[in-house]
Design a protein around this motif. Structure first.
Motif, PDB file in Angstrom:
ATOM      1  N   MET A  32      -9.536  65.032 -15.149  1.00 51.77           N
ATOM      2  CA  MET A  32      -9.761  63.706 -14.575  1.00 51.77           C
ATOM      3  C   MET A  32      -8.430  62.964 -14.535  1.00 51.77           C
ATOM      4  SD  MET A  32     -12.495  60.897 -15.813  1.00 51.77           S
ATOM      5  CE  MET A  32     -12.303  59.203 -15.407  1.00 51.77           C
ATOM      6  N   SER A  33      -8.106  62.392 -13.372  1.00 52.57           N
ATOM      7  CA  SER A  33      -6.846  61.670 -13.254  1.00 52.57           C
ATOM      8  C   SER A  33      -7.004  60.258 -13.818  1.00 52.57           C
ATOM      9  CB  SER A  33      -6.399  61.613 -11.795  1.00 52.57           C
ATOM     10  OG  SER A  33      -7.344  60.892 -11.039  1.00 52.57           O
ATOM     11  N   GLU A  34      -5.892  59.717 -14.249  1.00 53.46           N
ATOM     12  CA  GLU A  34      -5.898  58.381 -14.815  1.00 53.46           C
ATOM     13  C   GLU A  34      -5.986  57.358 -13.692  1.00 53.46           C
ATOM     14  OE1 GLU A  34      -3.014  55.666 -17.635  1.00 53.46           O
ATOM     15  OE2 GLU A  34      -2.766  57.831 -17.597  1.00 53.46           O
ATOM     16  N   ARG A  35      -6.764  56.306 -13.923  1.00 48.74           N
ATOM     17  CA  ARG A  35      -6.864  55.267 -12.896  1.00 48.74           C
ATOM     18  C   ARG A  35      -5.687  54.304 -13.037  1.00 48.74           C
ATOM     19  NH1 ARG A  35     -11.262  51.830 -16.133  1.00 48.74           N
ATOM     20  NH2 ARG A  35      -9.751  50.325 -16.836  1.00 48.74           N
ATOM     21  N   ILE A  36      -5.293  53.741 -11.936  1.00 49.10           N
ATOM     22  CA  ILE A  36      -4.225  52.745 -11.905  1.00 49.10           C
ATOM     23  C   ILE A  36      -4.875  51.412 -11.547  1.00 49.10           C
ATOM     24  CG2 ILE A  36      -2.092  52.010 -10.782  1.00 49.10           C
ATOM     25  CD1 ILE A  36      -1.552  55.024 -10.251  1.00 49.10           C
ATOM     26  N   VAL A  37      -4.660  50.406 -12.391  1.00 46.97           N
ATOM     27  CA  VAL A  37      -5.284  49.103 -12.190  1.00 46.97           C
ATOM     28  C   VAL A  37      -4.402  48.240 -11.295  1.00 46.97           C
ATOM     29  CG1 VAL A  37      -6.067  46.975 -13.322  1.00 46.97           C
ATOM     30  CG2 VAL A  37      -6.522  49.201 -14.383  1.00 46.97           C
ATOM     31  N   VAL A  38      -5.043  47.683 -10.281  1.00 48.31           N
ATOM     32  CA  VAL A  38      -4.433  46.680  -9.418  1.00 48.31           C
ATOM     33  C   VAL A  38      -5.138  45.372  -9.742  1.00 48.31           C
ATOM     34  CG1 VAL A  38      -4.189  45.915  -7.016  1.00 48.31           C
ATOM     35  CG2 VAL A  38      -3.924  48.336  -7.595  1.00 48.31           C
ATOM     36  N   VAL A  39      -4.350  44.321 -10.006  1.00 48.20           N
ATOM     37  CA  VAL A  39      -4.956  43.019 -10.279  1.00 48.20           C
ATOM     38  C   VAL A  39      -4.961  42.188  -9.009  1.00 48.20           C
ATOM     39  CG1 VAL A  39      -4.452  42.933 -12.746  1.00 48.20           C
ATOM     40  CG2 VAL A  39      -2.761  42.067 -11.125  1.00 48.20           C
ATOM     41  N   GLY A  40      -6.072  41.520  -8.796  1.00 45.07           N
ATOM     42  CA  GLY A  40      -6.178  40.518  -7.743  1.00 45.07           C
ATOM     43  C   GLY A  40      -6.271  39.166  -8.422  1.00 45.07           C
ATOM     44  N   ALA A  41      -5.578  38.185  -7.871  1.00 44.54           N
ATOM     45  CA  ALA A  41      -5.580  36.849  -8.463  1.00 44.54           C
ATOM     46  C   ALA A  41      -6.474  35.922  -7.655  1.00 44.54           C
ATOM     47  CB  ALA A  41      -4.164  36.296  -8.513  1.00 44.54           C
ATOM     48  N   ALA A  42      -7.514  35.428  -8.306  1.00 46.63           N
ATOM     49  CA  ALA A  42      -8.359  34.394  -7.714  1.00 46.63           C
ATOM     50  C   ALA A  42      -7.723  33.064  -8.112  1.00 46.63           C
ATOM     51  CB  ALA A  42      -9.788  34.508  -8.221  1.00 46.63           C
ATOM     52  N   LEU A  43      -6.742  32.631  -7.310  1.00 43.56           N
ATOM     53  CA  LEU A  43      -5.985  31.417  -7.603  1.00 43.56           C
ATOM     54  C   LEU A  43      -6.750  30.218  -7.058  1.00 43.56           C
ATOM     55  CD1 LEU A  43      -3.382  30.158  -8.733  1.00 43.56           C
ATOM     56  CD2 LEU A  43      -2.335  30.520  -6.482  1.00 43.56           C
ATOM     57  N   TRP A  44      -7.261  29.414  -7.989  1.00 40.57           N
ATOM     58  CA  TRP A  44      -8.047  28.228  -7.647  1.00 40.57           C
ATOM     59  C   TRP A  44      -7.199  26.987  -7.854  1.00 40.57           C
ATOM     60  CZ3 TRP A  44     -12.803  28.393  -5.502  1.00 40.57           C
ATOM     61  CH2 TRP A  44     -13.522  29.588  -5.612  1.00 40.57           C
ATOM     62  N   HIS A  45      -7.322  26.033  -6.934  1.00 42.23           N
ATOM     63  CA  HIS A  45      -6.639  24.745  -7.072  1.00 42.23           C
ATOM     64  C   HIS A  45      -7.483  23.697  -6.359  1.00 42.23           C
ATOM     65  CE1 HIS A  45      -3.316  22.020  -7.716  1.00 42.23           C
ATOM     66  NE2 HIS A  45      -3.301  21.712  -6.434  1.00 42.23           N
ATOM     67  N   GLU A  46      -7.865  22.669  -7.091  1.00 41.43           N
ATOM     68  CA  GLU A  46      -8.665  21.577  -6.543  1.00 41.43           C
ATOM     69  C   GLU A  46      -9.920  22.096  -5.829  1.00 41.43           C
ATOM     70  OE1 GLU A  46      -5.863  19.310  -4.218  1.00 41.43           O
ATOM     71  OE2 GLU A  46      -4.899  18.498  -6.011  1.00 41.43           O
ATOM     72  N   GLY A  47     -10.567  23.085  -6.453  1.00 41.47           N
ATOM     73  CA  GLY A  47     -11.819  23.611  -5.936  1.00 41.47           C
ATOM     74  C   GLY A  47     -11.687  24.547  -4.745  1.00 41.47           C
ATOM     75  N   ARG A  48     -10.455  24.979  -4.447  1.00 40.52           N
ATOM     76  CA  ARG A  48     -10.225  25.869  -3.307  1.00 40.52           C
ATOM     77  C   ARG A  48      -9.582  27.169  -3.795  1.00 40.52           C
ATOM     78  NH1 ARG A  48      -6.373  22.491   0.141  1.00 40.52           N
ATOM     79  NH2 ARG A  48      -5.565  22.172  -1.956  1.00 40.52           N
ATOM     80  N   LEU A  49      -9.927  28.262  -3.122  1.00 44.72           N
ATOM     81  CA  LEU A  49      -9.411  29.593  -3.437  1.00 44.72           C
ATOM     82  C   LEU A  49      -8.315  29.941  -2.433  1.00 44.72           C
ATOM     83  CD1 LEU A  49      -9.768  32.300  -5.055  1.00 44.72           C
ATOM     84  CD2 LEU A  49     -11.345  32.986  -3.228  1.00 44.72           C
ATOM     85  N   LEU A  50      -7.219  30.513  -2.934  1.00 44.05           N
ATOM     86  CA  LEU A  50      -6.113  30.894  -2.062  1.00 44.05           C
ATOM     87  C   LEU A  50      -6.335  32.291  -1.486  1.00 44.05           C
ATOM     88  CD1 LEU A  50      -3.272  29.815  -1.135  1.00 44.05           C
ATOM     89  CD2 LEU A  50      -2.375  31.511  -2.703  1.00 44.05           C
ATOM     90  N   GLY A  61       2.739  49.422 -19.662  1.00 44.81           N
ATOM     91  CA  GLY A  61       3.020  48.561 -20.802  1.00 44.81           C
ATOM     92  C   GLY A  61       2.767  47.082 -20.550  1.00 44.81           C
ATOM     93  N   GLU A  62       2.314  46.734 -19.364  1.00 44.16           N
ATOM     94  CA  GLU A  62       2.066  45.338 -19.003  1.00 44.16           C
ATOM     95  C   GLU A  62       0.571  45.057 -19.118  1.00 44.16           C
ATOM     96  OE1 GLU A  62       3.675  42.592 -15.367  1.00 44.16           O
ATOM     97  OE2 GLU A  62       2.628  44.417 -14.765  1.00 44.16           O
ATOM     98  N   SER A  63       0.211  43.881 -19.603  1.00 42.20           N
ATOM     99  CA  SER A  63      -1.203  43.510 -19.640  1.00 42.20           C
ATOM    100  C   SER A  63      -1.618  43.042 -18.247  1.00 42.20           C
ATOM    101  CB  SER A  63      -1.435  42.386 -20.652  1.00 42.20           C
ATOM    102  OG  SER A  63      -0.891  41.166 -20.160  1.00 42.20           O
ATOM    103  N   PRO A  64      -2.912  43.159 -17.926  1.00 38.15           N
ATOM    104  CA  PRO A  64      -3.357  42.647 -16.628  1.00 38.15           C
ATOM    105  C   PRO A  64      -3.043  41.160 -16.441  1.00 38.15           C
ATOM    106  CG  PRO A  64      -5.056  44.033 -17.595  1.00 38.15           C
ATOM    107  CD  PRO A  64      -3.992  43.839 -18.646  1.00 38.15           C
ATOM    108  N   GLU A  65      -3.186  40.374 -17.494  1.00 41.59           N
ATOM    109  CA  GLU A  65      -2.892  38.941 -17.397  1.00 41.59           C
ATOM    110  C   GLU A  65      -1.419  38.703 -17.055  1.00 41.59           C
ATOM    111  OE1 GLU A  65      -6.077  39.319 -20.691  1.00 41.59           O
ATOM    112  OE2 GLU A  65      -4.374  40.474 -19.978  1.00 41.59           O
ATOM    113  N   ALA A  66      -0.529  39.467 -17.694  1.00 43.06           N
ATOM    114  CA  ALA A  66       0.902  39.334 -17.388  1.00 43.06           C
ATOM    115  C   ALA A  66       1.194  39.775 -15.960  1.00 43.06           C
ATOM    116  CB  ALA A  66       1.734  40.141 -18.381  1.00 43.06           C
ATOM    117  N   ALA A  67       0.479  40.799 -15.482  1.00 42.30           N
ATOM    118  CA  ALA A  67       0.665  41.266 -14.108  1.00 42.30           C
ATOM    119  C   ALA A  67       0.242  40.190 -13.110  1.00 42.30           C
ATOM    120  CB  ALA A  67      -0.120  42.555 -13.876  1.00 42.30           C
ATOM    121  N   VAL A  68      -0.847  39.478 -13.392  1.00 47.85           N
ATOM    122  CA  VAL A  68      -1.290  38.395 -12.509  1.00 47.85           C
ATOM    123  C   VAL A  68      -0.182  37.347 -12.377  1.00 47.85           C
ATOM    124  CG1 VAL A  68      -2.887  36.425 -12.340  1.00 47.85           C
ATOM    125  CG2 VAL A  68      -3.767  38.706 -12.871  1.00 47.85           C
TER     126      VAL A  68
END
Length: 135
Positions: free
Chosen positions: A1-19, A43-50
């Protein structure tokens, strides 16, 4: 089984709107919209990647929030995880830098006004559900 690679998507909210960010490259994705983000580096956390991806792609100083439950398959071995994010006080306004040519702030009732990439559609739907439960 190959290792999965995580891609982070950022749901950037500002004043009730999504970018939403419109892709300018590669050619097969150009003109479609996505949540900004990218691969988690070794070696990077998902939060740091965002935070890093938002700085690189949009030139903003952001803070990662909560993970939106679930993950969505991309082309193997990639999977996408979405994290909420917010602009830090004093951050410059987002501007399209790498791989994007336009940005739009969308209110929840206008989310579907853009042509989201197919693999972002379920992630955006779940992001809206999460946001409604965690205002």
């Amino acid at each position: 089984m190959s290792e999965r690679i995580v891609v982070v998507g950022a749901a950037l909210w500002h004043e009730g709107r999504l970018l939403a960010a419109r892709r300018s490259a590669p050619a097969d994705l150009a003109g479609r919209w996505e949540l900004p983000g990218g691969k988690v580096e070794p070696g990077e956390s998902p939060e740091a990647a965002v935070v890093r991806e938002l700085r690189e792609e949009l030139g903003v100083d952001a803070a990662a929030g909560e993970r939106v439950p679930g993950q969505w398959p991309l082309r193997p071995p990639y999977v996408m995880q979405v994290w909420t994010a917010s602009l830090r006080p004093g951050s410059p306004a987002p501007r399209p830098l790498e791989d994007h040519d336009a940005l739009r702030w969308l209110t929840p009732d206008r989310i579907w006004d853009v042509d989201w990439l197919d693999h972002d559609v379920p992630a955006v739907r779940d992001t809206l559900t999460h946001a409604a439960r965690h205002p």
